[in-house]
Design a protein around this motif. Structure first.
Motif, PDB file in Angstrom:
ATOM      1  N   THR A 115       0.877  -1.167   0.000  1.00  0.00           N
ATOM      2  CA  THR A 115       0.000   0.000   0.000  1.00  0.00           C
ATOM      3  C   THR A 115       0.912   1.213   0.000  1.00  0.00           C
ATOM      4  OG1 THR A 115      -1.722  -1.143   1.242  1.00  0.00           O
ATOM      5  CG2 THR A 115      -1.785   1.265   1.259  1.00  0.00           C
ATOM      6  N   LEU A 146      -2.519   6.181  -2.114  1.00  0.00           N
ATOM      7  CA  LEU A 146      -3.571   6.825  -1.346  1.00  0.00           C
ATOM      8  C   LEU A 146      -2.969   8.064  -0.691  1.00  0.00           C
ATOM      9  CD1 LEU A 146      -4.874   3.623   0.482  1.00  0.00           C
ATOM     10  CD2 LEU A 146      -5.801   4.657  -1.602  1.00  0.00           C
ATOM     11  N   LEU A 154      -6.056   1.695   6.587  1.00  0.00           N
ATOM     12  CA  LEU A 154      -5.042   0.641   6.671  1.00  0.00           C
ATOM     13  C   LEU A 154      -5.381  -0.315   7.806  1.00  0.00           C
ATOM     14  CD1 LEU A 154      -2.174   3.260   6.579  1.00  0.00           C
ATOM     15  CD2 LEU A 154      -2.866   1.851   4.632  1.00  0.00           C
ATOM     16  N   ILE A 173       3.599  -1.255   3.812  1.00  0.00           N
ATOM     17  CA  ILE A 173       3.205   0.124   3.542  1.00  0.00           C
ATOM     18  C   ILE A 173       4.459   0.903   3.178  1.00  0.00           C
ATOM     19  CG2 ILE A 173       2.272   2.251   4.548  1.00  0.00           C
ATOM     20  CD1 ILE A 173       0.708   0.421   6.510  1.00  0.00           C
TER      21      ILE A 173
END
Length: 108
Positions: free
Chosen positions: A20, A39, A54, A61
């Motif tokens: 992510t 994001l 999250l 991440i």
């Protein structure tokens, strides 16, 4: 201390769907251009939005901002770690490096 990630490592993780990516610039910078699938999450919103955005605190991440002079990615990463996220890395070279390497970006 947050571990850095290289451009090549990050690109491979993005291509594999294994990470992510968080844009720590936000606002108009995010709207103008951001890494694929990134994001927006700025430091002032981490406490409020992290759990919803999250949910898996062990997931991979990566935070980034504009370049090595920008502290935003490091600040967001530190805040996430303080909230219990255990696999946070920073792409210190930021979107400037990504764009200069000719890699694709998205816009909002």
């Amino acid at each position: 201390m947050t571990t850095p990630i290289t451009r090549d490592e990050l690109k491979a993780a993005i291509d594999a769907g294994a990470v992510t990516v968080l844009d720590a610039l936000g606002g108009q910078y995010y709207a103008q251009q951001h890494l694929p699938g990134a994001l927006a999450l700025v430091e002032s919103e981490v406490d409020e939005r992290a759990a919803g955005l999250l949910p898996d605190r062990a997931a991979a991440i990566v935070t980034y901002c504009s370049n090595t002079a920008c502290p935003n990615s490091k600040n967001v990463a530190k805040r996430l770690e303080s909230l219990g996220y255990t696999n946070v890395r920073t792409y210190r070279e930021g979107i400037q490096d990504w764009v200069e390497a000719g890699l694709p970006v998205e816009s909002a």
